[in-house]
Each structure stands twice: as structure tokens, then as C-alpha cells.
Design a protein around this motif. Structure first.
Motif, mmCIF file in Angstrom:
data_model
loop_
_atom_site.group_PDB
_atom_site.id
_atom_site.type_symbol
_atom_site.label_atom_id
_atom_site.label_comp_id
_atom_site.label_asym_id
_atom_site.label_seq_id
_atom_site.Cartn_x
_atom_site.Cartn_y
_atom_site.Cartn_z
ATOM 1 N N ALA A 53 2.567 -29.253 -26.651
ATOM 2 C CA ALA A 53 3.385 -29.701 -27.782
ATOM 3 C C ALA A 53 2.579 -30.606 -28.712
ATOM 4 O O ALA A 53 2.693 -30.516 -29.942
ATOM 5 N N GLU A 54 1.744 -31.478 -28.128
ATOM 6 C CA GLU A 54 0.915 -32.359 -28.951
ATOM 7 C C GLU A 54 -0.142 -31.561 -29.713
ATOM 8 O O GLU A 54 -0.414 -31.835 -30.894
ATOM 9 N N VAL A 55 -0.740 -30.576 -29.044
ATOM 10 C CA VAL A 55 -1.698 -29.712 -29.731
ATOM 11 C C VAL A 55 -1.030 -29.011 -30.910
ATOM 12 O O VAL A 55 -1.552 -28.995 -32.036
ATOM 13 N N LEU A 56 0.140 -28.459 -30.665
ATOM 14 C CA LEU A 56 0.863 -27.730 -31.713
ATOM 15 C C LEU A 56 1.139 -28.608 -32.924
ATOM 16 O O LEU A 56 1.000 -28.174 -34.071
ATOM 17 N N ALA A 57 1.508 -29.846 -32.683
ATOM 18 C CA ALA A 57 1.850 -30.762 -33.782
ATOM 19 C C ALA A 57 0.668 -31.072 -34.674
ATOM 20 O O ALA A 57 0.849 -31.538 -35.808
ATOM 21 N N ASN A 58 -0.545 -30.778 -34.206
ATOM 22 C CA ASN A 58 -1.743 -31.129 -34.969
ATOM 23 C C ASN A 58 -2.539 -29.912 -35.442
ATOM 24 O O ASN A 58 -3.684 -30.065 -35.875
ATOM 25 N N LEU A 59 -1.938 -28.747 -35.393
ATOM 26 C CA LEU A 59 -2.627 -27.556 -35.868
ATOM 27 C C LEU A 59 -2.475 -27.411 -37.381
ATOM 28 O O LEU A 59 -1.423 -27.720 -37.953
ATOM 29 N N GLU A 60 -3.532 -26.929 -38.004
ATOM 30 C CA GLU A 60 -3.564 -26.765 -39.460
ATOM 31 C C GLU A 60 -3.168 -25.331 -39.796
ATOM 32 O O GLU A 60 -3.986 -24.420 -39.807
ATOM 33 N N LEU A 61 -1.889 -25.151 -40.091
ATOM 34 C CA LEU A 61 -1.330 -23.808 -40.246
ATOM 35 C C LEU A 61 -1.077 -23.410 -41.691
ATOM 36 O O LEU A 61 -0.682 -22.269 -41.952
#
Length: 281
Positions: A56-64
Motif C-alpha cells: 500500500a505504501e509503495v502504491l501511494a508513491n508510484l508516478e502514474l
């Protein structure tokens, strides 16, 4: 042609925890390449797969914002599906369904019958939240546990999944036992018979057999392939039978050699290859 890059599959069995910041940087680099989909993480018990506890933390910081790649997260039960479905950024929920009773228990701690019951609920969650369910038929080419297996069994599983309106099914060679004959037989029978389903190949392999497997699947009509840079990873629940993933760079080389334009950013891919060495060292 769809290439699904699987950093989640590459990382999940690593004993040393990959720092969250390093995961974020690596997946952000992969998002620049232009893969159809990134299998980036999983919403499963942190006790079962500690490496994925920070998904979840990784997802919150992805540049999409500037990527065309879609995100896929693996789930193993209804609870995980409900958690993953809350994240708007995720397009696909992936569920591992095994034709091996032994491996279904090892991988998701439930029987095949229980897994099918959960799939009904998971598909409902996907429909409610605008997600697409991807079902992996693991041990799809055989198993080391002496559980019954034949191609007709796999076809019956597909029939059951069609009844659930599953639109994407990936045949998974979890321990690398497939050969060109079995790959060809399954895809040649499944693709024409189930035209409303997109079939993929999640092939684990050793360095000597990767090309014959890719060629067999492609020639039989498969246009969706999973890979992981440098062939890292494999399913940790397979334990002693662990075989590495299909190297993505081999997939790219094969398809480009036969004249396909994959529309990938070569500079971004080279950077991702270089970065992978640090992540998996």
C-alpha cells in the motif's frame, strides 16, 4: 502483444527485505518503459509474504500520471480483494487458482473448492469496484506432488471460470515443467474455444528452454506474456521446486527478432535493467 512485467513475482521470495524506497524507485522506472501491465505488489498476509507488507505504501508513491501501464495486484482471499479494490490506481486483481490440490493449500491455505467459492465473491468485488479479475491457473502444466493433471483438467477449470465471467486467464508453469507440446496443445485448444477470454502465458523456465516455450505459446496464438527482468524470482510456495521467471529481456528480444514493434522505451528499459541489479543483489 501484451508484456506484463512482474517485479512482485521477482521480489516476493527474497529473504532480505527490499527497502520500500528502493521498491518505489524500481517500479517507477518500470512504469516509464511502456509495459502493458506491471504486477507490482500483493495484498496478502504479511506473515505469508513479508516482502509485500509495504504494498500500500509503495502504491501511494508510484508516478502514474504519465504512464500507459496498468497496475495488477495479487490477492489470495476475499479480504485481500476488498483491500486492493479500495485503491483506484489498481486495474487488475490477480488470483492464483491451482489445478493441484496440494499447491492450492500451500499457496493460499484453502482447497480448490474453497478457492472457487472465494472467486465468486472476488469477482463480485471486482464488478462493484470497476476492477478486472485475472485468474492464474497455477501448476497448469503439471505438478511435483503426484496430484492428478492432464490438459482436459485445465480445460474444465477454464469452463468453470468462464461461468464466472472471468475475462483473463493466465496459464502458469509454476515449476518450469511445460514443454512445447503441452504449451501448444493447451493454447491451440483454449484460444479458439473460449474467444471471450484473453489467455496469457506465465512461464517459469531455465536458461536453456525459454525460447522454445515462448515460440510454442506465440505460434499457438498467445499474445499475453508475463516476465521479470533477468528472470529473477519464482513462487516461494513452490519451495524446493522453485524455477525462475521468464526473463523479460528474452521476451523482448524474441518478439523484436520476429519483427514485432513492442513500442517500448529502450532507454527506460536499459535503466530498469541496470537498476534491477541493485534491487536483487
Amino acid at each position: 502483444m501484451k508484456i506484463i512485467e512482474c517485479p512482485r513475482d521477482a521480489m516476493q521470495g527474497m529473504k532480505a527485505f527490499v527497502p520500500t524506497e528502493q521498491k518505489i524507485a524500481y517500479i517507477n522506472q518500470l512504469l516509464k518503459v511502456g509495459f502493458d501491465t506491471i504486477d507490482f505488489g500483493s495484498f496478502v498476509s504479511p506473515k505469508a509474504i513479508p516482502q509485500m507488507s509495504d504494498t500500500a505504501e509503495v502504491l501511494a508513491n508510484l508516478e502514474l500520471e504519465e504512464t500507459t501501464s496498468k497496475l495488477l495486484a495479487i490477492i489470495a482471499n476475499v479480504r485481500g480483494a476488498e483491500e486492493a479494490a479500495q485503491h483506484q490506481q489498481i486495474a487488475y486483481l490477480g488470483f492464483p487458482l491451482s489445478v493441484s490440490e496440494t499447491f492450492q493449500q500451500r499457496n493460499t491455505n484453502k482447497s480448490i473448492a474453497e478457492a472457487m467459492q472465494q472467486l465468486v465473491q472476488i469477482q463480485d468485488i471486482c464488478h462493484k469496484h470497476g476492477k478486472t479479475l485475472v485468474t492464474y491457473i497455477s501448476m497448469g502444466f503439471g505438478n511435483p506432488y503426484n496430484d492428478p493433471w492432464d490438459a482436459e483438467t485445465v480445460i474444465r477449470f477454464v469452463e468453470d471460470l468462464q461461468q464466472l465471467q472471468v475475462k483473463i486467464i493466465s496459464l502458469s508453469d509454476t515449476i518450469g515443467v511445460s514443454d512445447p507440446a503441452s504449451i501448444t496443445y493447451l493454447f491451440q485448444h483454449l484460444i479458439p474455444a473460449f474467444q471471450d477470454i484473453e489467455f496469457g502465458a506465465h512461464l517459469h523456465t531455465n536458461p536453456n528452454t525459454w525460447q522454445e516455450k515462448v515460440e510454442a505459446a506465440y505460434t499457438a496464438g498467445c499474445r499475453r506474456f508475463d516476465g521479470a527482468l533477468r528472470g529473477y524470482g519464482g513462487c516461494p510456495m513452490a519451495k524446493d521446486e522453485l524455477v525462475g521467471n521468464m526473463p523479460t529481456e528474452n521476451l523482448i528480444a524474441y518478439f523484436e527478432n520476429i519483427g514485432l514493434n513492442l513500442n517500448l522505451n529502450k532507454a527506460a528499459f536499459a535503466s530498469a535493467m541496470a537498476q534491477s541489479g541493485a534491487v536483487f543483489s
